[in-house]
Design an enzyme around this catalytic site. Structure first.
Site, mmCIF file in Angstrom:
data_model
loop_
_atom_site.group_PDB
_atom_site.id
_atom_site.type_symbol
_atom_site.label_atom_id
_atom_site.label_comp_id
_atom_site.label_asym_id
_atom_site.label_seq_id
_atom_site.Cartn_x
_atom_site.Cartn_y
_atom_site.Cartn_z
ATOM 1 N N VAL A 393 -9.396 -44.832 -20.490
ATOM 2 C CA VAL A 393 -10.290 -44.973 -19.561
ATOM 3 C C VAL A 393 -11.042 -44.164 -19.535
ATOM 4 C CG1 VAL A 393 -11.215 -45.647 -17.317
ATOM 5 C CG2 VAL A 393 -9.217 -46.578 -17.891
ATOM 6 N N ASP A 394 -10.844 -42.674 -19.498
ATOM 7 C CA ASP A 394 -12.017 -41.458 -19.562
ATOM 8 C C ASP A 394 -12.645 -41.502 -21.061
ATOM 9 O OD1 ASP A 394 -13.353 -39.223 -18.971
ATOM 10 O OD2 ASP A 394 -11.640 -37.967 -18.773
ATOM 11 N N ASP A 395 -12.225 -41.120 -21.920
ATOM 12 C CA ASP A 395 -12.155 -41.856 -23.701
ATOM 13 C C ASP A 395 -13.221 -42.546 -23.734
ATOM 14 O OD1 ASP A 395 -11.508 -39.971 -26.179
ATOM 15 O OD2 ASP A 395 -9.763 -39.986 -24.361
ATOM 16 N N ARG A 468 -16.540 -39.603 -14.188
ATOM 17 C CA ARG A 468 -16.713 -40.810 -15.126
ATOM 18 C C ARG A 468 -16.898 -42.105 -15.161
ATOM 19 N NH1 ARG A 468 -16.277 -36.172 -17.050
ATOM 20 N NH2 ARG A 468 -14.583 -36.038 -17.668
#
Length: 650
Positions: A393-395, A468
């Site tokens: 999810v972060d990427d 994010r």
């Protein structure tokens, strides 16, 4: 030639040459340096540095497989020697003074490579190991490598029954209750541990000299009951005793079935490129498991796996080392965002190449995440070149923002962007937060099993990833009225520390978490005058160093009362600056001093030095030095400062 950037409707013109403005000159120099680092194919890929166990374990694997080519091993030995501290130990992160398990693994690798115990490096290492409690105090994974070569008994290793792989998803005890990184490592490791292989080596290649006269490798490293009475820890010690008896009495047909299922899982999770999970532990243990199952070295699966590990190596001069992971997607997305922040306009060839490369990396096949989220269409991005089973999810959120900001016509890629955004939002956990790889991977009790001495068997939602996603939603025009945003905001407010900061899971640490949350709040349109936001601003200001920078050490994961303290670094200073500026503090004295710190410490080539580790793998146990962080985040912060300063002057 002039380029421009916008902030809240205002336009700041970035001059091609900054005369008399040291901040603009620093930003332009950093921008040029960043462009020079781009690969011709469009991506950025900097070193992801961790610790020497990654290379040491590579030597151990190659020794087991009979693939330890002397010339290459000699170069890895040179690398290990170059990283030894004056006190004889090897570090988990820069400045930690050395760490026991890391030192034991380096020592074992050097012995297997033929370095004699009389060598000064090993003499110093033995003194260090004995001073830190001795070899039997090392972590579970280190003692597994000792057991593989017959240096300690397998009986002392906490049991990991291969039958665990037979547990169905509905049981709540399946492998899918583990984090993605644990799952990809533990499934193959369960095969190794049921076979308990011993790859005997001559005495001169062993590490018998590490053991004291009163230490017994057969049983001195067994898990013991603690003095805290009834507790999860003691419950699992008892469970380990029972499992060890089961290991000896297991019903053969069930064990055979479990081994077959584990083997099939390993084969199904290998990428075409040979990777498993995009991380060294999963790759190394998968190769080791298949070797234990009788796969020959010339089998295509083994050859692809070894080639994938080889792709993780770096070399310089007479040294060769292995990275734990590689981060081209992450690096590229961060570089794009930094360049846009510093005035590079969409349509610039560098941004076009990067954005189209990122678009080509989108994953449209279901992965492990889909077992608990079966109706969510795929559409995320992974961290590495190839890791189709584990997008994160972060990427994905950062890639989506990079594409929105860096593409000349993002609307032309509406379908891809929508798939990515929907996938990220669909990965929200029940508590409103977002984790890296899975939903509701929150069974904290798993971190109490004896095998889990790194305390990282699960992947719960965290403040930084949640923030994010909020920042991404704001970038695509959503506000706090979005249902997912409302739940995420409630999660973040509940997770705020009493002093106003937020914990950082994937970066060091409270500076990283606080910056991440403030960026997400502002981009989503939150009122930055609210008391909980001002408390965070006050915390950042209070932790500025006298030199104008900010810093925080990795050790404060274990000492949270000392959070926000440490030598100033370029990346952490940039995070603090961006956090303050998003909260409306562009003109405050703290921001002026922080910007001055970045300008003063910039190298003539436009880059920054940064020896400290500011990235996180497992908090406090496995830390990362991203070599691009020292460049992309200062560039982003300087660009943000110039835009906001220019907007006020316009």
């Amino acid at each position: 030639m002039r380029t421009s950037g916008t902030v809240q409707g205002a336009v700041y013109q970035f001059p091609a040459k900054a005369v008399g403005d040291p901040v603009a000159a620093a930003a332009l120099g950093a921008r040029r340096a960043m462009l020079e680092l781009q690969n011709p194919e469009g991506y950025w890929r900097a070193e992801l540095e961790s610790n020497v166990t990654i290379t040491a374990e590579y030597i151990l694997l190659l020794t087991i497989l009979g693939e330890a080519e002397p010339g290459r091993v000699a170069r890895m030995v040179n690398y290990l020697r170059s990283k030894q501290l004056d006190n004889g130990g090897w570090s988990l992160w820069y400045g930690d003074g050395g760490e026991l398990s890391t030192t034991v693994e380096a020592y074992q690798a050097l012995k297997l490579a033929g370095v004699p115990p009389s060598d000064p490096a090993l003499q110093k290492a033995r003194t260090f190991i004995q001073g830190r409690g001795g070899v039997l105090k090392s972590r579970v994974f280190t003692r597994i490598f000792l057991a593989l070569f017959g240096q300690v008994s397998w009986d002392g290793i906490p049991t990991l029954p291969v039958e665990f792989n037979l547990m169905p998803l509905w049981s709540g005890l399946s492998i899918y209750e583990l984090s993605s990184w644990s799952r990809a490592t533990i499934v193959p490791l369960s095969v190794v541990m049921v076979r308990r292989p011993v790859f005997a080596v001559p005495p001169e290649l062993g590490v018998a000299e590490l053991f004291g006269p009163d230490e017994h490798p057969s049983d001195d490293h067994r898990v013991r009951f603690q003095l805290n009475g009834l507790s999860l820890d003691n419950f699992f010690v008892l469970a380990d005793v029972i499992l060890k008896q089961y290991h000896r009495l297991a019903y053969p047909p069930v064990r055979k079935r479990a081994l077959k299922k584990a083997e099939a899982w390993i084969l199904a999770h290998q990428e075409e490129s040979g990777d498993w999970g995009g991380i060294q532990p999963a790759m190394l243990n998968s190769l080791l498991a298949l070797h234990c199952l009788g796969y020959p070295n010339d089998h295509p699966v083994i050859r692809r796996g070894l080639a994938a590990l080889e792709a993780f190596t770096l070399a310089e001069g007479d040294r060769l080392w292995l990275q734990s992971c590689i981060s081209p997607v992450w690096d590229t997305a961060l570089a794009v965002r930094a360049l846009v922040a510093a005035g590079l306009e969409p349509g610039h060839p560098a941004l076009t190449r990067a954005c189209h490369w990122l678009l080509a990396q989108q994953i449209f096949q279901p992965g492990d995440w889909s077992l608990k989220n079966p109706y969510l269409p795929a559409g995320g991005w992974a961290f590495e070149f190839v890791n189709n089973h584990y997008p994160d999810v972060d990427d994905s959120a950062v890639v989506l923002m990079a594409l929105k900001e860096g593409l000349e016509r993002p609307e032309a890629h509406r379908t891809a962007l929508r798939r990515g955004l929907d996938w990220c939002v669909g990965m929200q956990s029940k508590n409103g937060g977002f984790a890296a790889f899975d939903v509701d991977n929150t069974k904290e009790w798993l971190n109490h099993i004896p095998f889990a001495d790194l305390k990282a068997l699960i992947d719960p939602p965290t403040e930084d990833v949640t923030a994010r996603v909020l920042e991404m939603l704001g970038a695509f025009g959503y506000n706090r009225e979005h249902p997912a945003a409302q739940r995420a905001l409630e999660y973040l407010q509940a997770a705020q520390q009493p002093d106003g900061s937020w914990w950082g899971r994937w970066g060091v640490n409270y500076i990283y978490g606080t910056w991440s949350v403030l960026m997400g709040l502002e981009r989503l349109g939150e009122d930055m005058r609210q008391s909980y936001v001002r408390q965070a601003v006050g915390w950042l200001k209070a932790h500025q160093n006298p030199d104008g920078g900010w810093g925080e050490t990795c050790s404060y994961y274990h000492q949270p009362k000392r959070r926000g303290q440490g030598d100033s670094t370029a990346s952490q200073t940039a995070w603090a600056l961006m956090g303050l500026m998003t909260a409306g503090e562009t003109d405050c004295p703290e921001v002026a001093r922080g910007v001055d710190f970045l300008v003063r410490t910039q190298r003539p080539d436009g880059r920054w030095d940064e020896e400290f580790f500011t990235g996180t793998g497992f908090p406090g146990y496995f830390m990362i030095r991203y070599h691009l962080y020292r460049d992309c985040f200062p560039l982003m912060a300087l660009g943000m400062y110039l835009r906001r300063r220019g907007a006020k002057e316009a």
